[in-house]
Structures are given as structure tokens and as C-alpha cells.
Write a protein that holds these residues in place. Structure first.
Motif, PDB file in Angstrom:
ATOM      1  N   GLY A  29    -102.965  29.217 -51.489  1.00 49.82           N
ATOM      2  CA  GLY A  29    -101.602  29.555 -51.078  1.00 49.82           C
ATOM      3  C   GLY A  29    -101.354  31.035 -50.836  1.00 49.82           C
ATOM      4  O   GLY A  29    -100.205  31.484 -50.842  1.00 49.82           O
ATOM      5  N   ILE A  30    -102.413  31.785 -50.598  1.00 48.87           N
ATOM      6  CA  ILE A  30    -102.282  33.216 -50.314  1.00 48.87           C
ATOM      7  C   ILE A  30    -102.535  33.419 -48.828  1.00 48.87           C
ATOM      8  O   ILE A  30    -103.538  32.957 -48.287  1.00 48.87           O
ATOM      9  CB  ILE A  30    -103.287  34.038 -51.151  1.00 48.87           C
ATOM     10  CG1 ILE A  30    -103.044  33.797 -52.645  1.00 48.87           C
ATOM     11  CG2 ILE A  30    -103.192  35.518 -50.809  1.00 48.87           C
ATOM     12  CD1 ILE A  30    -104.131  34.348 -53.554  1.00 48.87           C
ATOM     13  N   ASN A  31    -101.617  34.096 -48.154  1.00 55.29           N
ATOM     14  CA  ASN A  31    -101.746  34.334 -46.719  1.00 55.29           C
ATOM     15  C   ASN A  31    -102.687  35.499 -46.446  1.00 55.29           C
ATOM     16  O   ASN A  31    -102.601  36.533 -47.101  1.00 55.29           O
ATOM     17  CB  ASN A  31    -100.383  34.672 -46.101  1.00 55.29           C
ATOM     18  CG  ASN A  31     -99.389  33.565 -46.279  1.00 55.29           C
ATOM     19  OD1 ASN A  31     -99.698  32.403 -46.043  1.00 55.29           O
ATOM     20  ND2 ASN A  31     -98.182  33.910 -46.705  1.00 55.29           N
ATOM     21  N   VAL A  32    -103.561  35.328 -45.454  1.00 53.07           N
ATOM     22  CA  VAL A  32    -104.389  36.430 -44.966  1.00 53.07           C
ATOM     23  C   VAL A  32    -103.672  36.961 -43.731  1.00 53.07           C
ATOM     24  O   VAL A  32    -103.528  36.249 -42.736  1.00 53.07           O
ATOM     25  CB  VAL A  32    -105.818  35.962 -44.618  1.00 53.07           C
ATOM     26  CG1 VAL A  32    -106.635  37.109 -44.055  1.00 53.07           C
ATOM     27  CG2 VAL A  32    -106.496  35.361 -45.844  1.00 53.07           C
ATOM     28  N   VAL A  33    -103.189  38.197 -43.841  1.00 48.95           N
ATOM     29  CA  VAL A  33    -102.382  38.777 -42.767  1.00 48.95           C
ATOM     30  C   VAL A  33    -103.216  39.742 -41.932  1.00 48.95           C
ATOM     31  O   VAL A  33    -104.235  40.266 -42.390  1.00 48.95           O
ATOM     32  CB  VAL A  33    -101.121  39.475 -43.322  1.00 48.95           C
ATOM     33  CG1 VAL A  33    -100.203  38.460 -44.001  1.00 48.95           C
ATOM     34  CG2 VAL A  33    -101.477  40.596 -44.280  1.00 48.95           C
ATOM     35  N   SER A  34    -102.775  39.967 -40.696  1.00 49.05           N
ATOM     36  CA  SER A  34    -103.552  40.777 -39.760  1.00 49.05           C
ATOM     37  C   SER A  34    -103.162  42.249 -39.755  1.00 49.05           C
ATOM     38  O   SER A  34    -103.752  43.035 -39.029  1.00 49.05           O
ATOM     39  CB  SER A  34    -103.412  40.206 -38.343  1.00 49.05           C
ATOM     40  OG  SER A  34    -102.050  40.200 -37.969  1.00 49.05           O
ATOM     41  N   SER A  35    -102.189  42.614 -40.566  1.00 50.82           N
ATOM     42  CA  SER A  35    -101.746  44.010 -40.615  1.00 50.82           C
ATOM     43  C   SER A  35    -101.499  44.423 -42.060  1.00 50.82           C
ATOM     44  O   SER A  35    -100.912  43.667 -42.839  1.00 50.82           O
ATOM     45  CB  SER A  35    -100.460  44.171 -39.803  1.00 50.82           C
ATOM     46  OG  SER A  35     -99.852  45.400 -40.074  1.00 50.82           O
ATOM     47  N   ILE A  36    -101.920  45.622 -42.385  1.00 53.53           N
ATOM     48  CA  ILE A  36    -101.702  46.134 -43.735  1.00 53.53           C
ATOM     49  C   ILE A  36    -100.210  46.266 -44.033  1.00 53.53           C
ATOM     50  O   ILE A  36     -99.783  46.160 -45.179  1.00 53.53           O
ATOM     51  CB  ILE A  36    -102.455  47.472 -43.941  1.00 53.53           C
ATOM     52  CG1 ILE A  36    -102.606  47.776 -45.432  1.00 53.53           C
ATOM     53  CG2 ILE A  36    -101.778  48.607 -43.191  1.00 53.53           C
ATOM     54  CD1 ILE A  36    -103.576  48.885 -45.735  1.00 53.53           C
ATOM     55  N   ASP A  37     -99.406  46.453 -42.980  1.00 53.72           N
ATOM     56  CA  ASP A  37     -97.954  46.589 -43.148  1.00 53.72           C
ATOM     57  C   ASP A  37     -97.308  45.311 -43.682  1.00 53.72           C
ATOM     58  O   ASP A  37     -96.270  45.367 -44.328  1.00 53.72           O
ATOM     59  CB  ASP A  37     -97.293  46.967 -41.818  1.00 53.72           C
ATOM     60  CG  ASP A  37     -97.741  48.327 -41.323  1.00 53.72           C
ATOM     61  OD1 ASP A  37     -98.070  49.189 -42.161  1.00 53.72           O
ATOM     62  OD2 ASP A  37     -97.777  48.517 -40.089  1.00 53.72           O
ATOM     63  N   HIS A  38     -97.918  44.164 -43.399  1.00 58.10           N
ATOM     64  CA  HIS A  38     -97.365  42.879 -43.841  1.00 58.10           C
ATOM     65  C   HIS A  38     -97.964  42.390 -45.158  1.00 58.10           C
ATOM     66  O   HIS A  38     -97.694  41.277 -45.591  1.00 58.10           O
ATOM     67  CB  HIS A  38     -97.573  41.823 -42.762  1.00 58.10           C
ATOM     68  CG  HIS A  38     -96.883  42.161 -41.481  1.00 58.10           C
ATOM     69  ND1 HIS A  38     -97.567  42.545 -40.364  1.00 58.10           N
ATOM     70  CD2 HIS A  38     -95.568  42.215 -41.171  1.00 58.10           C
ATOM     71  CE1 HIS A  38     -96.701  42.808 -39.402  1.00 58.10           C
ATOM     72  NE2 HIS A  38     -95.483  42.622 -39.855  1.00 58.10           N
ATOM     73  N   ALA A  39     -98.791  43.225 -45.790  1.00 57.93           N
ATOM     74  CA  ALA A  39     -99.507  42.824 -47.004  1.00 57.93           C
ATOM     75  C   ALA A  39     -98.852  43.394 -48.250  1.00 57.93           C
ATOM     76  O   ALA A  39     -98.212  44.431 -48.207  1.00 57.93           O
ATOM     77  CB  ALA A  39    -100.956  43.301 -46.928  1.00 57.93           C
ATOM     78  N   ASP A  40     -99.020  42.685 -49.354  1.00 61.75           N
ATOM     79  CA  ASP A  40     -98.680  43.256 -50.651  1.00 61.75           C
ATOM     80  C   ASP A  40     -99.950  43.652 -51.404  1.00 61.75           C
ATOM     81  O   ASP A  40     -99.916  44.399 -52.358  1.00 61.75           O
ATOM     82  CB  ASP A  40     -97.821  42.301 -51.496  1.00 61.75           C
ATOM     83  CG  ASP A  40     -98.441  40.919 -51.661  1.00 61.75           C
ATOM     84  OD1 ASP A  40     -99.571  40.831 -52.162  1.00 61.75           O
ATOM     85  OD2 ASP A  40     -97.787  39.936 -51.277  1.00 61.75           O
ATOM     86  N   THR A  41    -101.104  43.137 -50.914  1.00 61.34           N
ATOM     87  CA  THR A  41    -102.398  43.415 -51.530  1.00 61.34           C
ATOM     88  C   THR A  41    -103.428  43.661 -50.435  1.00 61.34           C
ATOM     89  O   THR A  41    -103.413  42.990 -49.407  1.00 61.34           O
ATOM     90  CB  THR A  41    -102.843  42.219 -52.396  1.00 61.34           C
ATOM     91  OG1 THR A  41    -101.854  41.984 -53.404  1.00 61.34           O
ATOM     92  CG2 THR A  41    -104.189  42.466 -53.045  1.00 61.34           C
TER      93      THR A  41
END
Length: 192
Positions: A29-41
Motif C-alpha cells: 500500500g505504499i505508492n512509488v511516485v515519479s517525483s521527489i516533490d510528491h514523496a514523503d520518503t
């Protein structure tokens, strides 16, 4: 932790491990995002094959810390660089090998464990090489390389399995078969 950005300084031999880790994240249930701006980790997969690669990984670690996000380093860290990563502000408990199942599960395995995520042992993108993982780990202890403490001893995959996957690539029309591993030249020495 909801959104993870994977910062990569890796070679082809690690891409299959990164793909497996991405599956672990999404399965839990953890999203892999394509931008560091959209990440918390941010999870850094670096390289410590030689001093130049290790310096590049440390530079990327600094970028990760500067982002203000929670940072983990799962690959490409020699014991010398570990101290430098801690000095950058990355907690020591966030620096471990992706092969350290306990630490991977403790931090990323909410519902499904790392061992329960099937590994990808082959990769093919149309027109490119058909990549087959021969194994993990290394027999050598080269002084210039920081990978050995991370990848561990050589563990070759069974010959029948590797040959079957190579045949799959040939039958599929792959123009090139590429063998991947930490120590491909030593393949099979651990299993005779």
C-alpha cells in the motif's frame, strides 16, 4: 509513509532488485511516485563499485537529505561511506542492504514480507537485450569495491532455470541475451 521516490544510481544488475522492491512497496500500500516533490520518503539505491561511484552516491544522498524528506539508503554503501551518510543526517537504522530481510520488513513490509515478493530474474523491453539474473553475491573481496558487504556470498541460481530463461528469450526473438549478476564470471562455483 505513503509515497516513496526511488533515487537510483545503479547498474543493470540492480534493476531487477529495484523492480522487486517496487512490488514490495505497492503490495504493502505504499505508492512509488515519479517525483521527489510528491514523496514523503526517498529510498536511495546507490553504487559502491568503485570510489567514483561511491562519491556519486554520497552526492545523491546529500540531495536526498536536502529535500527534507525521510531518507533510506538500501544499496551502495561501504562501511566507510556509512559514517559519511550518518554525518549527512541519515539515521544509521535507515542504512542497510536490500538483502537484510529484517530491516526491509520492519520499514517497508506492512502486510507482505520481502521474502514473499517473487524476484524478477529476467527482464525484456522490446528490441533491447533479454536480461537474465544468474545469481546474487560475490566470491571475491576486491579492495576497490564496496559491494561485497552488501551483496554477500555468491548464490548461483540453478543452471536448468537460467538455461530455461535464456531459451525463453531466444524463442521470443530477443536480439541479445544479457547475463546479470554481482559476479557473473564466478557463476556456478558455489553449486559445482
Amino acid at each position: 509513509m505513503k509515497n516513496v521516490f526511488l533515487k537510483l544510481n545503479t547498474c543493470y544488475r540492480r534493476q531487477l532488485d529495484v523492480a522487486r522492491f517496487s512490488k514490495l512497496l505497492t503490495t504493502n500500500g505504499i505508492n512509488v511516485v515519479s517525483s521527489i516533490d510528491h514523496a514523503d520518503t526517498v529510498v536511495l539505491w546507490g553504487c559502491a563499485f568503485n570510489t567514483s561511484q561511491e562519491k556519486q552516491s554520497l552526492s545523491l544522498a546529500q540531495e536526498c537529505v536536502n529535500s527534507g524528506k525521510n531518507v533510506f539508503v538500501l544499496e551502495g554503501v561501504s562501511e566507510v561511506a556509512r559514517h559519511e551518510l550518518v554525518e549527512l543526517g541519515i539515521p544509521d537504522r535507515h542504512i542497510f542492504s536490500f538483502l537484510d530481510e529484517f530491516s526491509v520488513n520492519e520499514n517497508f513490509g506492512r502486510y507482505v514480507a520481502w521474502a514473499d515478493i517473487p524476484g524478477e530474474n529476467r527482464y525484456y523491453q522490446m528490441g533491447g537485450p533479454f536480461s537474465v539474473q544468474t545469481g546474487h553475491g560475490c566470491l571475491d573481496r576486491c579492495t576497490y569495491c564496496g559491494d561485497k558487504p552488501i551483496v554477500g556470498e555468491l548464490i548461483s541460481r540453478p543452471l536448468e532455470t537460467v538455461l530455461s530463461e535464456i531459451s525463453e528469450g531466444v524463442a521470443g526473438g530477443a536480439p541479445v541475451i544479457e547475463l546479470l549478476g554481482d559476479d557473473v564470471g564466478a557463476y556456478g562455483l558455489d553449486i559445482n
